[in-house]
Design a protein around this motif. Structure first.
Motif, short mmCIF file in Angstrom:
data_model
loop_
_atom_site.label_atom_id
_atom_site.label_comp_id
_atom_site.label_asym_id
_atom_site.label_seq_id
_atom_site.Cartn_x
_atom_site.Cartn_y
_atom_site.Cartn_z
N GLU A 144 -24.97 -19.48 -4.06
CA GLU A 144 -26.15 -20.28 -4.40
C GLU A 144 -26.44 -21.32 -3.33
O GLU A 144 -27.59 -21.52 -2.93
N ALA A 178 -27.95 -19.61 -0.31
CA ALA A 178 -29.35 -19.25 -0.52
C ALA A 178 -30.27 -20.46 -0.29
O ALA A 178 -31.33 -20.33 0.33
N LYS A 179 -29.87 -21.61 -0.77
CA LYS A 179 -30.68 -22.81 -0.56
C LYS A 179 -30.74 -23.18 0.92
O LYS A 179 -31.79 -23.57 1.44
N VAL A 207 -35.27 -15.39 0.74
CA VAL A 207 -34.33 -14.72 -0.14
C VAL A 207 -34.95 -13.41 -0.61
O VAL A 207 -36.00 -13.42 -1.26
N GLN A 262 -31.77 -12.55 -5.00
CA GLN A 262 -31.04 -13.75 -5.38
C GLN A 262 -29.56 -13.46 -5.61
O GLN A 262 -29.18 -12.32 -5.90
N ALA A 282 -25.83 -11.69 -2.12
CA ALA A 282 -27.25 -11.99 -2.02
C ALA A 282 -27.74 -11.38 -0.72
O ALA A 282 -26.96 -11.16 0.21
#
Length: 264
Positions: A81, A84-85, A94, A97, A108
């Protein structure tokens, strides 16, 4: 060089998406001696290519709407996570996800700022590839990009990579080599090449190219052709590196093979 002592930012997985998995099994089995082990009925056809009982890649059937045939390179992330940010803040996008893959880990899929796809693997029970650098296994990864300065900065932001440069043989540009942050030059696992320096790659478009080690480059190329593959760049010697060739499998997925120089 690649290692199975995976750290943040290192290559820890590679897999094939192809429209015909049965054909891929036959081709890569004939070229590298791989066998295919299904991950089970709940895995939607995904499975592992193995060599002497060790997992060396993954693969599954992929419909055309998922981008066509090709290899995807994965890099280790401690937190899918958070990665991804960071990808989005750094100018990437992205594509898929972060998601759990049973209890094996989290994955991801992203695109860098120039649209080149790559993926991450946050290890769970599956720590990554069982073998690298040996004949028939992954030994290098190379990014062909239309904007080297931008993507170098992007991947440094996302993974903390360190870089070193050397001139390409024709002197047209620099070849940028990358290693995980703090791991040192001995941990270099890949390179970044300006797309405009290679007419072949410029015509076919930017991507991550996986290299697989072989003991005999010419024999491997001949076998690949015999099995329906295509030679994109014939076997070529590079001083201090070895003999390599760029190929595509019968479905069109691009990859390369490398016969490393033997120490005298």
């Amino acid at each position: 060089m690649l290692s199975t002592r995976f750290v943040t930012g290192s290559v820890n997985w590679v897999d094939l998406g192809t429209p015909d998995m049965e054909a891929a099994k036959g081709f890569y089995g004939g070229v590298f001696g791989w066998t295919f082990q299904s991950a089970g009925p709940e895995a939607a056809g995904y499975g592992m290519f193995q060599l002497d009982g060790r997992t060396v890649a993954g693969g599954m059937a992929a419909p055309p709407e998922q981008g066509g045939p090709g290899w995807t390179v994965y890099f280790q992330s401690p937190d899918a996570e958070a990665t991804a940010k960071t990808v989005e803040r750094a100018g990437g996008t992205v594509a898929f996800q972060p998601m759990d893959v049973f209890d094996l880990g989290r994955m991801a899929v992203f695109n860098d700022p120039t649209g080149v796809g790559f993926a991450i693997w946050q290890p769970g029970r599956n720590k990554g590839l069982d073998a690298v650098n040996d004949p028939g296994t992954l030994c290098w990864a190379e990014l062909y990009t239309p904007d080297a300065p931008t993507v170098i900065g992007f991947y440094q932001d996302v993974f903390g990579w360190e870089t070193a440069t050397m001139p390409l043989p024709d002197g047209s540009a620099d070849y940028t080599m990358v290693n995980p942050g703090g791991a040192g030059l001995d941990a270099m696992f890949g390179g970044i090449v300006p797309l405009a320096t290679d007419p072949l790659e410029e015509a076919d478009g930017p991507y991550w190219l996986p290299y697989f080690a072989v003991s005999d480059c010419d024999a491997t190329v001949a076998r690949a052709v015999e099995l329906g593959g295509r030679v994109r760049t014939p076997p070529t010697d590079m001083e201090g590196v070895g003999r390599s060739a760029k190929l595509s499998d019968p479905a069109g997925a691009r990859f390369a093979v490398l016969q490393g120089e033997r120490a005298e």
